[in-house]
Design an enzyme around this catalytic site. Structure first.
Site, PDB file in Angstrom:
ATOM      1  N   CYS B  99       0.891  -1.166   0.000  1.00  0.00           N
ATOM      2  CA  CYS B  99       0.000   0.000   0.000  1.00  0.00           C
ATOM      3  C   CYS B  99       0.923   1.207   0.000  1.00  0.00           C
ATOM      4  CB  CYS B  99      -0.908   0.019   1.230  1.00  0.00           C
ATOM      5  SG  CYS B  99      -1.851   1.559   1.362  1.00  0.00           S
ATOM      6  N   CYS B 102      -0.536   4.330   2.218  1.00  0.00           N
ATOM      7  CA  CYS B 102      -0.597   4.292   3.691  1.00  0.00           C
ATOM      8  C   CYS B 102      -0.216   2.885   4.146  1.00  0.00           C
ATOM      9  CB  CYS B 102      -1.951   4.747   4.208  1.00  0.00           C
ATOM     10  SG  CYS B 102      -3.381   4.032   3.359  1.00  0.00           S
ATOM     11  N   SER B 103      -1.161   2.138   4.691  1.00  0.00           N
ATOM     12  CA  SER B 103      -0.815   0.797   5.176  1.00  0.00           C
ATOM     13  C   SER B 103      -2.005  -0.152   5.083  1.00  0.00           C
ATOM     14  CB  SER B 103      -0.306   0.876   6.614  1.00  0.00           C
ATOM     15  OG  SER B 103      -1.293   1.479   7.427  1.00  0.00           O
ATOM     16  N   CYS B 104      -2.831  -0.011   4.032  1.00  0.00           N
ATOM     17  CA  CYS B 104      -3.988  -0.894   3.859  1.00  0.00           C
ATOM     18  C   CYS B 104      -3.500  -2.346   3.848  1.00  0.00           C
ATOM     19  CB  CYS B 104      -4.696  -0.591   2.549  1.00  0.00           C
ATOM     20  SG  CYS B 104      -5.399   1.068   2.526  1.00  0.00           S
TER      21      CYS B 104
END
Lengths: 93, 194
Positions: B99, B102-104
């Protein structure tokens, strides 16, 4: 939904963050790049409105394939990038 | 408890939870249930799905068409979770999930992401130099004739990889197979070995 699988598209070379506060789910590195629609993933509330607690219309979301080599020049032709992109960021190529 | 409540963030949390309950948006019990579900999620759940898909062709088909339904079918709670997509590795194609924005991460089936998944270094290099990164950081060498597909998780889906069943696992049962599937195998940074 207007883009069938296999449709050649281009991501808009648009940079709204240069003009106003925004929340955008389209990465910088695909802006202006040509790709191919793999499939329609569904319709989801537009995150650009959701992030500001505005009423968010549901928009078609696509999985779009790009050539890794064309975008980042890894020098390994055939490798791909697959990115989720909302319809309002796409135009026919 | 009183020392915890002295932190501003704890006071804010208590106030928000109180308001959510009073306005009928989320009860204390519902929030506790959600916390329990989040804490229970771990890579072992994704590994169970992978092992079942290796043994059961009908389950594999379900998993590839609707990951969330496949997770629910083996008792993983998916209510309120984003849609789950499953990317199948084949002899011709290797998938890698990142991702960049962000940090999906598919937390419902893999739990909390590993620390490096959220790092700027991983997020940048996974798209820019994926083969170099995999070889140097994970000693995962993707043969030149196999296509590498980097899946950037930018919006509403969460993605997990269905790796290929390794050689030397003939006759193994689901539990034995699940035990060799690691978190990295389902992100695409590593490949399961018997």
């Amino acid at each position: 939904m207007s883009f069938a699988p296999g449709t050649q598209v281009r991501v808009k070379d648009d940079w709204p963050e240069a003009h106003r506060p925004v929340h955008i789910r389209t990465p910088y590195y695909v802006r202006g790049q040509a790709g191919t629609v793999l499939r329609h993933l569904g319709d989801f509330p537009n995150p650009e409105d959701l992030a500001f607690a505005r009423p968010a219309e549901r928009r078609p979301l696509y999985h779009v394939l790009f050539s890794q080599d064309a975008v980042w020049h890894e020098d390994h032709p055939g490798d791909e990038l697959l990115v989720e992109i909302f319809e309002h960021w796409l135009e026919p190529a | 408890m009183s020392t915890l409540l002295e932190a501003d963030s704890e006071k804010l949390l208590a106030a928000v939870r109180g308001l959510l309950a009073r306005k009928g948006i989320a009860s204390h019990a519902e929030i506790s249930e959600r916390i329990a579900i989040t804490d229970q999620a771990n890579p072992g759940q994704g590994a169970r799905m992978v092992a079942k898909a290796w043994i059961d062709p009908a389950y594999r088909t379900l998993m590839l068409s609707d990951g969330a339904k496949a997770a629910e079918a083996i008792g993983i709670p998916m209510r309120g979770m984003p849609p789950l997509g499953v990317l199948e590795n084949t002899p011709e194609l290797h998938n890698l999930v990142v991702c960049t924005l962000c940090s999906c991460y598919p937390r419902a089936v893999l739990g909390y992401p590993p620390f490096w998944y959220k790092s700027a270094a991983y997020r940048a290099r996974a798209v820019r130099d994926p083969r170099g990164m995999l070889a140097e950081e994970w000693q995962t060498v993707i043969p030149a004739e196999i296509k590498l597909r980097v899946v950037d998780s930018t919006a509403d889906y969460r993605w997990m990889v269905l790796p290929q069943r390794p050689a030397g696992t003939d006759g193994w049962g689901e539990t034995q197979l699940a035990a060799i599937v690691r978190e990295g195998d389902m992100i695409g940074v590593t490949i399961p070995r018997a």
